[in-house]
Design a protein around this motif. Sequence first.
Motif, mmCIF file in Angstrom:
data_model
loop_
_atom_site.group_PDB
_atom_site.id
_atom_site.type_symbol
_atom_site.label_atom_id
_atom_site.label_comp_id
_atom_site.label_asym_id
_atom_site.label_seq_id
_atom_site.Cartn_x
_atom_site.Cartn_y
_atom_site.Cartn_z
ATOM 1 N N LEU A 340 2.506 6.876 0.469
ATOM 2 C CA LEU A 340 1.371 5.967 0.628
ATOM 3 C C LEU A 340 0.228 6.348 -0.308
ATOM 4 O O LEU A 340 -0.358 5.487 -0.989
ATOM 5 C CB LEU A 340 0.895 5.978 2.076
ATOM 6 C CG LEU A 340 -0.378 5.170 2.358
ATOM 7 C CD1 LEU A 340 -0.072 3.679 2.332
ATOM 8 C CD2 LEU A 340 -0.994 5.568 3.687
ATOM 9 N N GLN A 341 -0.099 7.632 -0.352
ATOM 10 C CA GLN A 341 -1.193 8.075 -1.216
ATOM 11 C C GLN A 341 -0.897 7.779 -2.675
ATOM 12 O O GLN A 341 -1.797 7.377 -3.434
ATOM 13 C CB GLN A 341 -1.443 9.567 -1.003
ATOM 14 C CG GLN A 341 -2.084 9.888 0.344
ATOM 15 C CD GLN A 341 -2.199 11.373 0.587
ATOM 16 O OE1 GLN A 341 -1.315 12.157 0.227
ATOM 17 N NE2 GLN A 341 -3.287 11.789 1.225
ATOM 18 N N GLU A 342 0.346 7.952 -3.078
ATOM 19 C CA GLU A 342 0.711 7.639 -4.461
ATOM 20 C C GLU A 342 0.517 6.151 -4.750
ATOM 21 O O GLU A 342 0.029 5.772 -5.830
ATOM 22 C CB GLU A 342 2.167 8.051 -4.708
ATOM 23 C CG GLU A 342 2.371 9.558 -4.731
ATOM 24 C CD GLU A 342 3.840 9.952 -4.783
ATOM 25 O OE1 GLU A 342 4.129 11.117 -5.095
ATOM 26 O OE2 GLU A 342 4.707 9.086 -4.494
ATOM 27 N N ARG A 347 -3.133 1.941 -7.164
ATOM 28 C CA ARG A 347 -3.993 0.770 -7.041
ATOM 29 C C ARG A 347 -5.458 1.086 -7.341
ATOM 30 O O ARG A 347 -6.336 0.260 -7.107
ATOM 31 C CB ARG A 347 -3.864 0.162 -5.641
ATOM 32 C CG ARG A 347 -2.518 -0.490 -5.408
ATOM 33 C CD ARG A 347 -2.449 -1.171 -4.057
ATOM 34 N NE ARG A 347 -1.204 -1.928 -3.922
ATOM 35 C CZ ARG A 347 -1.021 -3.162 -4.375
ATOM 36 N NH1 ARG A 347 -2.012 -3.792 -4.973
ATOM 37 N NH2 ARG A 347 0.136 -3.769 -4.227
ATOM 38 N N GLY A 348 -5.724 2.303 -7.797
ATOM 39 C CA GLY A 348 -7.072 2.638 -8.238
ATOM 40 C C GLY A 348 -7.950 3.322 -7.212
ATOM 41 O O GLY A 348 -9.144 3.526 -7.449
ATOM 42 N N HIS A 349 -7.393 3.711 -6.071
ATOM 43 C CA HIS A 349 -8.174 4.375 -5.030
ATOM 44 C C HIS A 349 -8.250 5.886 -5.266
ATOM 45 O O HIS A 349 -7.298 6.490 -5.760
ATOM 46 C CB HIS A 349 -7.570 4.114 -3.646
ATOM 47 C CG HIS A 349 -7.592 2.686 -3.233
ATOM 48 N ND1 HIS A 349 -8.751 2.043 -2.825
ATOM 49 C CD2 HIS A 349 -6.602 1.754 -3.166
ATOM 50 C CE1 HIS A 349 -8.471 0.791 -2.514
ATOM 51 N NE2 HIS A 349 -7.183 0.587 -2.710
ATOM 52 N N ASP A 350 -9.355 6.463 -4.884
ATOM 53 C CA ASP A 350 -9.521 7.912 -4.912
ATOM 54 C C ASP A 350 -9.196 8.447 -3.527
ATOM 55 O O ASP A 350 -9.948 8.243 -2.581
ATOM 56 C CB ASP A 350 -10.965 8.280 -5.294
ATOM 57 C CG ASP A 350 -11.223 9.784 -5.223
ATOM 58 O OD1 ASP A 350 -10.251 10.558 -5.153
ATOM 59 O OD2 ASP A 350 -12.409 10.180 -5.238
ATOM 60 N N ARG A 372 -7.668 -6.225 2.332
ATOM 61 C CA ARG A 372 -7.096 -7.061 1.277
ATOM 62 C C ARG A 372 -5.851 -7.802 1.749
ATOM 63 O O ARG A 372 -5.622 -8.967 1.383
ATOM 64 C CB ARG A 372 -6.745 -6.188 0.061
ATOM 65 C CG ARG A 372 -6.224 -6.968 -1.147
ATOM 66 C CD ARG A 372 -5.888 -6.045 -2.309
ATOM 67 N NE ARG A 372 -4.744 -5.200 -2.014
ATOM 68 C CZ ARG A 372 -3.474 -5.587 -2.146
ATOM 69 N NH1 ARG A 372 -3.195 -6.824 -2.548
ATOM 70 N NH2 ARG A 372 -2.486 -4.761 -1.879
ATOM 71 N N LEU A 373 -5.051 -7.121 2.586
ATOM 72 C CA LEU A 373 -3.785 -7.694 3.041
ATOM 73 C C LEU A 373 -3.916 -8.494 4.334
ATOM 74 O O LEU A 373 -2.934 -9.016 4.850
ATOM 75 C CB LEU A 373 -2.762 -6.567 3.235
ATOM 76 C CG LEU A 373 -2.335 -5.848 1.952
ATOM 77 C CD1 LEU A 373 -1.556 -4.580 2.290
ATOM 78 C CD2 LEU A 373 -1.499 -6.771 1.070
ATOM 79 N N ALA A 387 5.093 -0.568 3.684
ATOM 80 C CA ALA A 387 6.062 -1.552 3.185
ATOM 81 C C ALA A 387 5.348 -2.659 2.405
ATOM 82 O O ALA A 387 5.833 -3.093 1.356
ATOM 83 C CB ALA A 387 6.847 -2.146 4.355
ATOM 84 N N ARG A 388 4.210 -3.088 2.882
ATOM 85 C CA ARG A 388 3.498 -4.198 2.217
ATOM 86 C C ARG A 388 2.879 -3.761 0.902
ATOM 87 O O ARG A 388 2.670 -4.584 0.007
ATOM 88 C CB ARG A 388 2.459 -4.791 3.146
ATOM 89 C CG ARG A 388 3.087 -5.502 4.356
ATOM 90 C CD ARG A 388 2.073 -6.234 5.196
ATOM 91 N NE ARG A 388 1.449 -7.339 4.454
ATOM 92 C CZ ARG A 388 0.573 -8.168 4.976
ATOM 93 N NH1 ARG A 388 0.224 -8.045 6.267
ATOM 94 N NH2 ARG A 388 0.043 -9.130 4.250
ATOM 95 N N LEU A 389 2.614 -2.475 0.755
ATOM 96 C CA LEU A 389 2.116 -1.994 -0.525
ATOM 97 C C LEU A 389 3.236 -1.843 -1.537
ATOM 98 O O LEU A 389 2.952 -1.645 -2.719
ATOM 99 C CB LEU A 389 1.410 -0.638 -0.338
ATOM 100 C CG LEU A 389 0.051 -0.664 0.335
ATOM 101 C CD1 LEU A 389 -0.475 0.741 0.549
ATOM 102 C CD2 LEU A 389 -0.951 -1.485 -0.474
#
Length: 389
Positions: A340-342, A347-350, A372-373, A387-389
Amino acid sequence: MRAALTALFTLAAGTAAAQPCGGDFNAFVDALKTEAVARGHDASATERFFASVRQDPDVIAADRRQGVFQRDFIDFSRRLISQNRIDNGQIMSERYDATFDRIEAEYGVPRGVLLAFWAFETDYGQVQGDFNTANALVTLAHDCRRPELFLPQVYAALELYERGDLDPATTTGAWAGEIGQVQMLPEDILTNGRDGDGDGRVDLKGSAEDALMSGGAMLADLGWRAGEPWLQEIVVPEGIDLTLTGLDHEMTVAEWEALGVRAREGQLGDGSLVASVLLPMGEGGPAFLAYPNFDVYFEWNQSLVYVTTAAYFATRLEGAPVYDAGNPRPGLSGEQMVELQEKLVARGHDVGDVDGILGEKTRAAVQAEQIRLGMPPDAWPTAELLARL
């Protein structure tokens, strides 16, 4: 462990050249000695201090082995909070009643807060660690993961040695260099070490009074606000705007009350205090109101699950009931959290370190993606989100 960071690491060898982390360990120690003398430490004392220092691979292994913080709040807190620790907390509260009264009078820190740290760090002084402190600090300063934290501790340990309060050959403690019953780093001992038992010296390993007074002084130094709460279990009304929750969102207690937030027992804090709604396992799990004093916990330890558990246990020791675990949705395994973190980083998150640990940066990124989702934005990552990511 206090985790406040200093400036990024460079070690002046002599007057100008920089000695980076890593590289040959003996050369690194030689550079430390040169810099120590340049800082004003006695040359012969410096030589004696570093004479027995050795690199300790077990320290590096311990630093890399922190999977326990991947556990969720309910699992983690149930593992750490036992009836034995609660019972012993009551015994210690009574045994050192005068010391705790003095700490609260001088520093404003309630006894439950210190009892919780004392319990989690060393089981009330019984398990203080057997890592050589000097070896641990120099090993971690040499390692390139967090040298900016540990390099200043090496010079602080040298100063403790010069004062006669640390023996580099025999002083032991935790793998990360903390010493004593409440596990304080050398810099914190220099700043906040207190003689609580009146014997003329600061002995954080052998004197509970010294350790507790020093811990109280350190928390006050970190910004503890006397007379204010730190964490309180709450009931959150159905339909509350979940985008308002999380430690990065604050409102006054009065504003939370207006939205229907109430204390599970008793009353909420002063209406003018700012606070955040913390849902450590999402909308179906436990719910807490985190007050300004909760932030001080992160100066002791930066793990969100540890901090929340320590703060909650402090309330238990002050008389709060067992929290309502609710019925949270299943979370992710450590491997899934890394995945998930990857995806969040892509997606540009820190999210800070990609380590499988649900910290506040990861929670903020999760909440942003839930918004967003079109998912409930409670900052609790699930298999559906992955899963949605």
